[in-house]
Scaffold this motif. Structure first.
Motif, PDB file in Angstrom:
ATOM      1  N   VAL A   1       0.826  -1.202   0.000  1.00  0.00           N
ATOM      2  CA  VAL A   1       0.000   0.000   0.000  1.00  0.00           C
ATOM      3  C   VAL A   1       0.859   1.249   0.000  1.00  0.00           C
ATOM      4  O   VAL A   1       0.502   2.260  -0.611  1.00  0.00           O
ATOM      5  CB  VAL A   1      -0.962  -0.009   1.209  1.00  0.00           C
TER       6      VAL A   1
ATOM      7  N   VAL B   1       0.666   4.617  -2.193  1.00  0.00           N
ATOM      8  CA  VAL B   1       0.444   5.936  -1.584  1.00  0.00           C
ATOM      9  C   VAL B   1       1.606   6.887  -1.870  1.00  0.00           C
ATOM     10  O   VAL B   1       1.444   8.099  -1.835  1.00  0.00           O
ATOM     11  CB  VAL B   1       0.235   5.768  -0.062  1.00  0.00           C
TER      12      VAL B   1
ATOM     13  N   LEU C   1       1.116   9.790  -4.256  1.00  0.00           N
ATOM     14  CA  LEU C   1       0.229  10.808  -3.675  1.00  0.00           C
ATOM     15  C   LEU C   1       0.974  11.660  -2.668  1.00  0.00           C
ATOM     16  O   LEU C   1       0.778  12.875  -2.607  1.00  0.00           O
ATOM     17  CB  LEU C   1      -0.946  10.127  -2.976  1.00  0.00           C
ATOM     18  N   GLN C   2       1.840  11.030  -1.874  1.00  0.00           N
ATOM     19  CA  GLN C   2       2.588  11.799  -0.881  1.00  0.00           C
ATOM     20  C   GLN C   2       3.532  12.768  -1.552  1.00  0.00           C
ATOM     21  O   GLN C   2       3.685  13.914  -1.126  1.00  0.00           O
ATOM     22  CB  GLN C   2       3.378  10.851   0.023  1.00  0.00           C
TER      23      GLN C   2
ATOM     24  N   LEU D   1       3.114  14.000  -4.516  1.00  0.00           N
ATOM     25  CA  LEU D   1       2.269  15.017  -5.116  1.00  0.00           C
ATOM     26  C   LEU D   1       1.840  16.043  -4.076  1.00  0.00           C
ATOM     27  O   LEU D   1       1.832  17.248  -4.329  1.00  0.00           O
ATOM     28  CB  LEU D   1       1.032  14.344  -5.724  1.00  0.00           C
ATOM     29  N   ALA D   2       1.484  15.537  -2.885  1.00  0.00           N
ATOM     30  CA  ALA D   2       1.045  16.445  -1.826  1.00  0.00           C
ATOM     31  C   ALA D   2       2.191  17.335  -1.369  1.00  0.00           C
ATOM     32  O   ALA D   2       1.978  18.488  -1.018  1.00  0.00           O
ATOM     33  CB  ALA D   2       0.497  15.642  -0.653  1.00  0.00           C
ATOM     34  N   GLY D   3       3.413  16.810  -1.378  1.00  0.00           N
ATOM     35  CA  GLY D   3       4.536  17.615  -0.930  1.00  0.00           C
ATOM     36  C   GLY D   3       5.084  18.537  -1.993  1.00  0.00           C
ATOM     37  O   GLY D   3       5.880  19.423  -1.705  1.00  0.00           O
TER      38      GLY D   3
ATOM     39  N   PRO E   1       3.840  21.133  -3.845  1.00  0.00           N
ATOM     40  CA  PRO E   1       3.735  22.593  -3.748  1.00  0.00           C
ATOM     41  C   PRO E   1       4.725  23.192  -2.757  1.00  0.00           C
ATOM     42  O   PRO E   1       5.331  24.227  -3.036  1.00  0.00           O
ATOM     43  CB  PRO E   1       2.301  22.825  -3.273  1.00  0.00           C
TER      44      PRO E   1
ATOM     45  N   TYR F   1       8.939  15.333   6.105  1.00  0.00           N
ATOM     46  CA  TYR F   1       7.958  16.004   6.957  1.00  0.00           C
ATOM     47  C   TYR F   1       7.920  15.300   8.303  1.00  0.00           C
ATOM     48  O   TYR F   1       8.417  14.190   8.448  1.00  0.00           O
ATOM     49  CB  TYR F   1       6.565  16.028   6.333  1.00  0.00           C
TER      50      TYR F   1
ATOM     51  N   GLY G   1       6.134  13.373  11.418  1.00  0.00           N
ATOM     52  CA  GLY G   1       5.069  12.384  11.461  1.00  0.00           C
ATOM     53  C   GLY G   1       3.755  13.007  11.892  1.00  0.00           C
ATOM     54  O   GLY G   1       3.701  13.880  12.734  1.00  0.00           O
ATOM     55  N   ARG G   2       2.660  12.541  11.293  1.00  0.00           N
ATOM     56  CA  ARG G   2       1.360  13.162  11.554  1.00  0.00           C
ATOM     57  C   ARG G   2       0.613  12.503  12.696  1.00  0.00           C
ATOM     58  O   ARG G   2      -0.402  12.994  13.136  1.00  0.00           O
ATOM     59  CB  ARG G   2       0.489  13.069  10.306  1.00  0.00           C
TER      60      ARG G   2
ATOM     61  N   ILE H   1      -5.213  13.838  -0.465  1.00  0.00           N
ATOM     62  CA  ILE H   1      -3.995  14.608  -0.749  1.00  0.00           C
ATOM     63  C   ILE H   1      -3.846  15.733   0.262  1.00  0.00           C
ATOM     64  O   ILE H   1      -2.750  16.016   0.742  1.00  0.00           O
ATOM     65  CB  ILE H   1      -4.019  15.129  -2.205  1.00  0.00           C
TER      66      ILE H   1
ATOM     67  N   LEU I   1      -2.451  14.435   3.283  1.00  0.00           N
ATOM     68  CA  LEU I   1      -1.057  14.021   3.152  1.00  0.00           C
ATOM     69  C   LEU I   1      -0.109  15.196   3.011  1.00  0.00           C
ATOM     70  O   LEU I   1       1.095  15.005   2.950  1.00  0.00           O
ATOM     71  CB  LEU I   1      -0.881  13.117   1.925  1.00  0.00           C
ATOM     72  N   LEU I   2      -0.636  16.443   2.930  1.00  0.00           N
ATOM     73  CA  LEU I   2       0.260  17.598   2.827  1.00  0.00           C
ATOM     74  C   LEU I   2       1.173  17.641   4.046  1.00  0.00           C
ATOM     75  O   LEU I   2       0.797  17.178   5.112  1.00  0.00           O
ATOM     76  CB  LEU I   2      -0.556  18.892   2.779  1.00  0.00           C
ATOM     77  N   PRO I   3       2.397  18.192   3.876  1.00  0.00           N
ATOM     78  CA  PRO I   3       3.317  18.217   5.013  1.00  0.00           C
ATOM     79  C   PRO I   3       2.925  19.240   6.068  1.00  0.00           C
ATOM     80  O   PRO I   3       3.571  20.256   6.241  1.00  0.00           O
ATOM     81  CB  PRO I   3       4.667  18.547   4.371  1.00  0.00           C
TER      82      PRO I   3
ATOM     83  N   LEU J   1      -0.688  21.408  12.202  1.00  0.00           N
ATOM     84  CA  LEU J   1      -0.847  19.964  12.333  1.00  0.00           C
ATOM     85  C   LEU J   1      -1.699  19.629  13.545  1.00  0.00           C
ATOM     86  O   LEU J   1      -2.492  18.687  13.522  1.00  0.00           O
ATOM     87  CB  LEU J   1       0.528  19.305  12.461  1.00  0.00           C
TER      88      LEU J   1
ATOM     89  N   ILE K   1      -1.739   3.625   6.757  1.00  0.00           N
ATOM     90  CA  ILE K   1      -0.404   3.370   6.221  1.00  0.00           C
ATOM     91  C   ILE K   1       0.289   4.680   5.913  1.00  0.00           C
ATOM     92  O   ILE K   1       1.490   4.830   6.124  1.00  0.00           O
ATOM     93  CB  ILE K   1      -0.513   2.446   5.002  1.00  0.00           C
TER      94      ILE K   1
ATOM     95  N   ASP L   1      -0.122   7.505   7.542  1.00  0.00           N
ATOM     96  CA  ASP L   1       0.236   8.159   8.791  1.00  0.00           C
ATOM     97  C   ASP L   1       1.224   7.357   9.601  1.00  0.00           C
ATOM     98  O   ASP L   1       1.823   7.878  10.529  1.00  0.00           O
ATOM     99  CB  ASP L   1      -1.021   8.371   9.657  1.00  0.00           C
TER     100      ASP L   1
END
Lengths: 298, 173
Positions: free
Chosen positions: A46, A50, A53-54, A56-58, A60, A129, A131-132, B29, B32-34, B40, B76, B78
């Protein structure tokens, strides 16, 4: 006799049944992941999906940073250049001394028949980045399994120890910081050689020394470096500075909190140490033949 | 108490499945942005919010399968325990499907009052799972994202309903 009309609209299982199915499946995943580590390949699969996408998200953020870099003034570049040259000069002097000391160390170890310490190879990485997950202290770096990173490698920044690689993906790695609640580093006090274990508390910017007796000689301002006993972190890397010592006679242990030396800012450069410890292999298990013989005799 | 005029019900065009997929991917997306720092700590879970919207408005099309899959993907991405978001999103989808007729009957202000407890329930389920796995309480700021998500609900509803508003026929009027 019970008779119910046939269903007019065939909708499949009721929502409650579907919820039960989802809950059972989620619990199965949770248990398999938390206890048995079976799901490594599923995660990798997975994660491969992903990863675009990650990125792509980063994108910008990276684009904005590059544009910002482009507009920096020449004066600031020149100042930074001068500063870096001075630092390189100072480091070169220290490096020459270090090489001489390394040769002397190897010589002395050979004399004492002590085991040699293997030199470490390093992989430079950059923090992608933080961790979220709010429950753990982790960062994501941009080097993964394909770049030679393996789980368990220590990660340092120019000042000190940052953490340890805990999970690798093909192009990314997760690094658990020393401030994470489940992470411990064996440390040694530089001033007097006392050994301790520094554990994270789950908060940013503070780690604590656990199970230190009340009369142990730790003072505010003591430097703590890795002691290297665990075989995971190479010895001698700066970890933290003791910031607060509380000795309360009503508790069994002293409460010592420290500030980590390494900084973990958003766009930092880190080094992953590809260091395998040179510990000897474990001794073989002793034969369990003695009790059986006794039974036969009696 | 003044009598309220009955709001005229607008006939909406049917939703295109591609639009649902697009909005869910956009929410993923954005998740998933930083994000870092204060942003956050207080950001809402956009995937949970969008999932709840579609479960309430299109319960036939978006249901447990979508919720579970996006939960696994979020886990996955996160790096958390695999299955915690899947469980939480499944419960969220169940709440959305069971309550969808009720929620749509209320005005936008009262819909927000329905959405906020559902998102807080989502947070509490994740917190309960992590507490059982041994994590500490992350502080009350952890729940602020759900409040913010509830406040964003009217904006999200308006945005996601835009493609369904029928365009006035230029030849007819």
């Amino acid at each position: 006799m019970e008779y119910s009309a046939p269903q007019l609209f065939n909708r499949g299982p009721a929502p409650a049944v579907r919820l039960l199915l989802c809950v059972l499946l989620s619990l199965a995943l949770l248990i398999a992941d938390a206890r048995f580590k079976y799901l490594h390949y599923l995660r990798q699969a997975v994660a491969v999906v992903v990863y675009p996408l990650q990125r792509l998200a980063g994108a910008p953020g990276v684009l904005l940073a590059r544009i910002g870099d482009y507009f920096v003034t020449q004066a600031s570049l020149r100042n930074e250049n001068t500063r870096l040259n001075e630092q390189t000069l100072r480091n070169a002097a220290a490096l020459q001394q270090f090489q001489a000391l390394q040769a002397e160390n190897a010589q002395l170890r050979k004399l004492l028949s002590a085991r040699e310490r293997f030199p470490e190879s390093t992989i430079a990485a950059e923090i992608l980045y933080g961790g979220r997950d709010p429950f753990t202290r982790r960062i994501i770096i941009d080097k993964g399994g394909q770049n030679g990173v393996r789980a368990g490698y220590p990660v340092i920044d120019p000042i000190g120890v940052v953490g340890q690689v805990t999970r690798i993906y093909p192009w990314l790695s997760e690094v658990t910081l020393i401030t994470d609640k489940g992470h411990s580093v064996p440390v040694q006090n530089v001033r007097n050689g006392l050994r301790a274990v520094a554990s994270g508390m789950g908060q940013d910017g503070v780690i604590e020394l656990k199970f230190i007796p009340l009369n142990a000689d730790f003072q505010q301002g003591d430097q703590l470096v890795t002691s290297g006993i665990d075989g995971i972190y190479p010895p001698g890397l700066p970890v933290a500075v003791v910031s607060h010592v509380e000795r309360n006679a009503s508790f069994l242990f002293a409460k010592i909190t420290c500030t980590p030396s390494a900084g973990v800012s958003s766009h930092g450069h880190l080094l992953v140490l590809a260091w395998e410890s040179s510990a000897p292999p474990r001794p073989a298990e002793e034969e369990k033949a003695v009790p059986a013989k006794k039974k036969k005799g009696a | 108490m003044a009598t309220r005029e009955a709001r005229p019900q607008q006939i909406l065009l049917p939703v295109k499945p591609a639009f649902i997929v697009l909005t869910l991917m956009m929410a993923l997306i954005v998740n998933l942005l930083p994000w870092s720092g204060l942003a956050l700590a207080i950001k809402p879970d956009f995937v949970a919010l969008t999932l709840l919207y579609w479960c309430i408005h299109q319960p036939r099309k978006v249901g447990f399968v979508v919720a579970f899959l996006f939960g696994v993907v979020m886990d996955i991405a996160d790096g958390s325990l695999l299955g915690q978001h899947a469980l939480a999103y499944s419960v969220l989808a169940y709440a959305g499907i069971v309550l969808h007729r009720r929620v749509l009957g209320f005005s936008m202000r009262h819909q927000v009052l329905h959405v906020i407890p559902l998102l807080l329930l989502n947070d509490i389920i994740v917190l309960a799972i992590r507490a059982m796995a041994g994590s500490d309480f992350p502080g009350w700021l952890y729940f602020f994202g759900s409040l913010l998500g509830g406040i964003l609900w009217p904006l999200l509803s308006w945005m996601l309903r835009l493609p369904q508003i029928p365009k006035p026929d230029p030849d007819h009027v």
